[in-house]
Scaffold this active site. Structure first.
Site, PDB file in Angstrom:
ATOM      1  N   PRO A  24       3.349  -2.106  -6.235  1.00  0.00           N
ATOM      2  CA  PRO A  24       2.083  -1.537  -5.807  1.00  0.00           C
ATOM      3  C   PRO A  24       2.175  -0.120  -5.272  1.00  0.00           C
ATOM      4  CG  PRO A  24       2.786  -3.303  -4.338  1.00  0.00           C
ATOM      5  CD  PRO A  24       3.676  -3.355  -5.543  1.00  0.00           C
ATOM      6  N   ASN A  25       1.239   0.679  -5.704  1.00  0.00           N
ATOM      7  CA  ASN A  25       1.019   2.066  -5.272  1.00  0.00           C
ATOM      8  C   ASN A  25       2.023   3.066  -5.831  1.00  0.00           C
ATOM      9  OD1 ASN A  25      -1.325   1.545  -3.629  1.00  0.00           O
ATOM     10  ND2 ASN A  25       0.062   0.489  -2.225  1.00  0.00           N
ATOM     11  N   ARG A  80       0.594  12.144  -3.857  1.00  0.00           N
ATOM     12  CA  ARG A  80       0.375  12.159  -2.409  1.00  0.00           C
ATOM     13  C   ARG A  80       1.712  11.911  -1.718  1.00  0.00           C
ATOM     14  NH1 ARG A  80      -3.365   7.510  -1.089  1.00  0.00           N
ATOM     15  NH2 ARG A  80      -3.247   8.461   0.956  1.00  0.00           N
ATOM     16  N   TYR A 106       8.034  10.698  -0.564  1.00  0.00           N
ATOM     17  CA  TYR A 106       8.418  10.190  -1.886  1.00  0.00           C
ATOM     18  C   TYR A 106       8.767  11.273  -2.908  1.00  0.00           C
ATOM     19  CZ  TYR A 106       6.489   5.911   0.100  1.00  0.00           C
ATOM     20  OH  TYR A 106       6.247   4.839   0.906  1.00  0.00           O
ATOM     21  N   ASN A 154      11.656  -1.752  -7.878  1.00  0.00           N
ATOM     22  CA  ASN A 154      11.125  -1.209  -6.632  1.00  0.00           C
ATOM     23  C   ASN A 154       9.811  -1.954  -6.420  1.00  0.00           C
ATOM     24  OD1 ASN A 154       9.990   0.102  -4.490  1.00  0.00           O
ATOM     25  ND2 ASN A 154      10.417   2.171  -5.242  1.00  0.00           N
ATOM     26  N   ALA A 162       5.605  -2.393  -1.266  1.00  0.00           N
ATOM     27  CA  ALA A 162       5.362  -3.150  -0.038  1.00  0.00           C
ATOM     28  C   ALA A 162       5.587  -4.657  -0.214  1.00  0.00           C
ATOM     29  CB  ALA A 162       3.947  -2.881   0.466  1.00  0.00           C
ATOM     30  N   HIS A 190       8.556  -6.435   1.484  1.00  0.00           N
ATOM     31  CA  HIS A 190       8.548  -6.868   2.879  1.00  0.00           C
ATOM     32  C   HIS A 190       7.684  -8.102   3.120  1.00  0.00           C
ATOM     33  CE1 HIS A 190      10.178  -2.869   2.987  1.00  0.00           C
ATOM     34  NE2 HIS A 190       9.025  -2.323   2.667  1.00  0.00           N
ATOM     35  N   ASP A 195      11.720 -15.633  -5.107  1.00  0.00           N
ATOM     36  CA  ASP A 195      12.001 -16.864  -5.862  1.00  0.00           C
ATOM     37  C   ASP A 195      12.091 -16.581  -7.361  1.00  0.00           C
ATOM     38  OD1 ASP A 195      12.043 -18.297  -3.510  1.00  0.00           O
ATOM     39  OD2 ASP A 195      10.067 -19.200  -3.783  1.00  0.00           O
ATOM     40  N   GLU A 220      17.715  -3.714  -6.408  1.00  0.00           N
ATOM     41  CA  GLU A 220      16.532  -3.321  -5.621  1.00  0.00           C
ATOM     42  C   GLU A 220      16.658  -1.837  -5.266  1.00  0.00           C
ATOM     43  OE1 GLU A 220      16.317  -5.588  -2.009  1.00  0.00           O
ATOM     44  OE2 GLU A 220      14.711  -4.348  -1.162  1.00  0.00           O
ATOM     45  N   HIS A 229      14.726   1.567  -3.351  1.00  0.00           N
ATOM     46  CA  HIS A 229      13.659   2.204  -2.566  1.00  0.00           C
ATOM     47  C   HIS A 229      13.903   3.696  -2.537  1.00  0.00           C
ATOM     48  CE1 HIS A 229      12.054  -1.599  -1.507  1.00  0.00           C
ATOM     49  NE2 HIS A 229      13.282  -2.004  -1.224  1.00  0.00           N
ATOM     50  N   SER A 231      12.521   5.961  -0.520  1.00  0.00           N
ATOM     51  CA  SER A 231      12.711   6.420   0.864  1.00  0.00           C
ATOM     52  C   SER A 231      13.766   5.566   1.552  1.00  0.00           C
ATOM     53  CB  SER A 231      11.382   6.321   1.624  1.00  0.00           C
ATOM     54  OG  SER A 231      10.972   4.965   1.733  1.00  0.00           O
ATOM     55  N   ARG A 235      12.306   4.215   8.803  1.00  0.00           N
ATOM     56  CA  ARG A 235      10.845   4.161   8.885  1.00  0.00           C
ATOM     57  C   ARG A 235      10.415   3.008   9.812  1.00  0.00           C
ATOM     58  NH1 ARG A 235       8.388   4.686   3.034  1.00  0.00           N
ATOM     59  NH2 ARG A 235       6.543   5.155   4.306  1.00  0.00           N
ATOM     60  N   ARG A 237       9.377  -2.241   7.676  1.00  0.00           N
ATOM     61  CA  ARG A 237      10.008  -1.928   6.379  1.00  0.00           C
ATOM     62  C   ARG A 237      11.506  -2.226   6.384  1.00  0.00           C
ATOM     63  NH1 ARG A 237       5.947   1.056   3.667  1.00  0.00           N
ATOM     64  NH2 ARG A 237       4.671   2.222   5.141  1.00  0.00           N
TER      65      ARG A 237
HETATM   66  O1  CA2 Z   1      10.618   3.832  -0.536  1.00  0.00           O
HETATM   67  C1  CA2 Z   1      10.161   3.088  -1.426  1.00  0.00           C
HETATM   68  O2  CA2 Z   1      10.445   3.208  -2.609  1.00  0.00           O
HETATM   69  C2  CA2 Z   1       9.144   1.991  -1.043  1.00  0.00           C
HETATM   70  O3  CA2 Z   1       9.415   0.862  -1.851  1.00  0.00           O
HETATM   71  C3  CA2 Z   1       7.767   2.559  -1.355  1.00  0.00           C
HETATM   72  C4  CA2 Z   1       6.636   1.619  -0.925  1.00  0.00           C
HETATM   73  C5  CA2 Z   1       6.803   1.178   0.523  1.00  0.00           C
HETATM   74  O4  CA2 Z   1       5.803   0.230   0.851  1.00  0.00           O
HETATM   75  C6  CA2 Z   1       8.175   0.590   0.779  1.00  0.00           C
HETATM   76  O5  CA2 Z   1       8.272   0.257   2.155  1.00  0.00           O
HETATM   77  C7  CA2 Z   1       9.260   1.583   0.424  1.00  0.00           C
HETATM   78  C8  CA2 Z   1       5.278   2.323  -1.053  1.00  0.00           C
HETATM   79  C9  CA2 Z   1       5.016   2.941  -2.390  1.00  0.00           C
HETATM   80  C10 CA2 Z   1       3.797   3.802  -2.247  1.00  0.00           C
HETATM   81  O6  CA2 Z   1       4.003   4.947  -3.021  1.00  0.00           O
HETATM   82  C11 CA2 Z   1       3.161   5.993  -2.809  1.00  0.00           C
HETATM   83  C12 CA2 Z   1       3.480   7.141  -3.491  1.00  0.00           C
HETATM   84  C13 CA2 Z   1       2.697   8.257  -3.303  1.00  0.00           C
HETATM   85  C14 CA2 Z   1       1.596   8.209  -2.467  1.00  0.00           C
HETATM   86  C15 CA2 Z   1       1.284   7.052  -1.793  1.00  0.00           C
HETATM   87  C16 CA2 Z   1       2.077   5.935  -1.977  1.00  0.00           C
END
Ligand code: CA2
Length: 152
Positions: free
Chosen positions: A18-19, A26, A31, A82, A85, A88, A95, A106, A108, A110, A115, A119
């Site tokens: 997601p996202n 953004r 990121y 990846n 969210a 977490h 599973d 896996e 990430h 960041s 953080r 997370r």
């Molecule tokens: O650091 C990572 O790759 C994460 O998996 C990114 C997730 C975050 O929830 C994890 O804790 C760590 C969030 C991805 C959201 O990506 C965005 C990218 C640009 C703008 C907004 C969100």
């Protein structure tokens, strides 16, 4: 008629959750400025230079990611994920990864440990073969490298 040669070492499934479709649009301070397309292109290039094919999927839906993991059994030799969210929160993704018994890395972008506290815990790490955090999008290339070794 066209024919494609099957990749010599099989296909890696590259999953983004997601996202992550928002990458590059953004929050560049967290990121970076690369887009999801850039990430998929660099991961595919790394996979191909190691003799693998790559199949890339991004979804904002947990069930779609779970279905893709299930489908990887018999069609892929390893998974890079990846889960965003869902990392977490999702026992269901954990599973699914455990069930397919494929080496799974896996990633990430960041460093989640620098953080927020929520997370710091991953439901997925205990069922993954490796975990790469905080290396930016280079983490996806490191993940291919880890699977290259694991699958040799
Ligand atoms: O650091 C990572 O790759 C994460 O998996 C990114 C997730 C975050 O929830 C994890 O804790 C760590 C969030 C991805 C959201 O990506 C965005 C990218 C640009 C703008 C907004 C969100």
């Amino acid at each position: 008629m066209t024919s494609t040669t099957a990749p010599a070492r099989g296909t890696l499934l590259i999953l983004n959750g997601p996202n992550l479709n928002l990458l590059g649009t953004r929050e560049p301070g967290i990121y970076g400025s690369a887009t999801l397309s850039d990430v998929e292109a660099l991961t595919t290039a790394a996979a191909e230079s190691a003799g693998f094919g790559a199949s890339c999927l991004q979804s904002n839906h947990e069930g779609v990611l779970i279905d893709a993991i299930h489908a990887a059994r018999g069609t892929a030799v390893g998974i890079i994920i990846n889960a965003g969210a869902y990392t977490h929160t999702s026992v269901a993704l954990r599973d699914a990864i455990a069930a397919v018994e494929l080496p799974t890395v896996e990633v990430h972008i960041s460093n989640v440990h620098k953080r927020e506290e929520f997370r710091h815990h991953s439901y997925l790490s205990p069922v993954c073969s490796a975990v790469i955090v905080g290396a930016g999008i280079h983490g996806y290339e490191l993940a291919v490298s880890a699977l290259d070794k694991t699958l040799s």
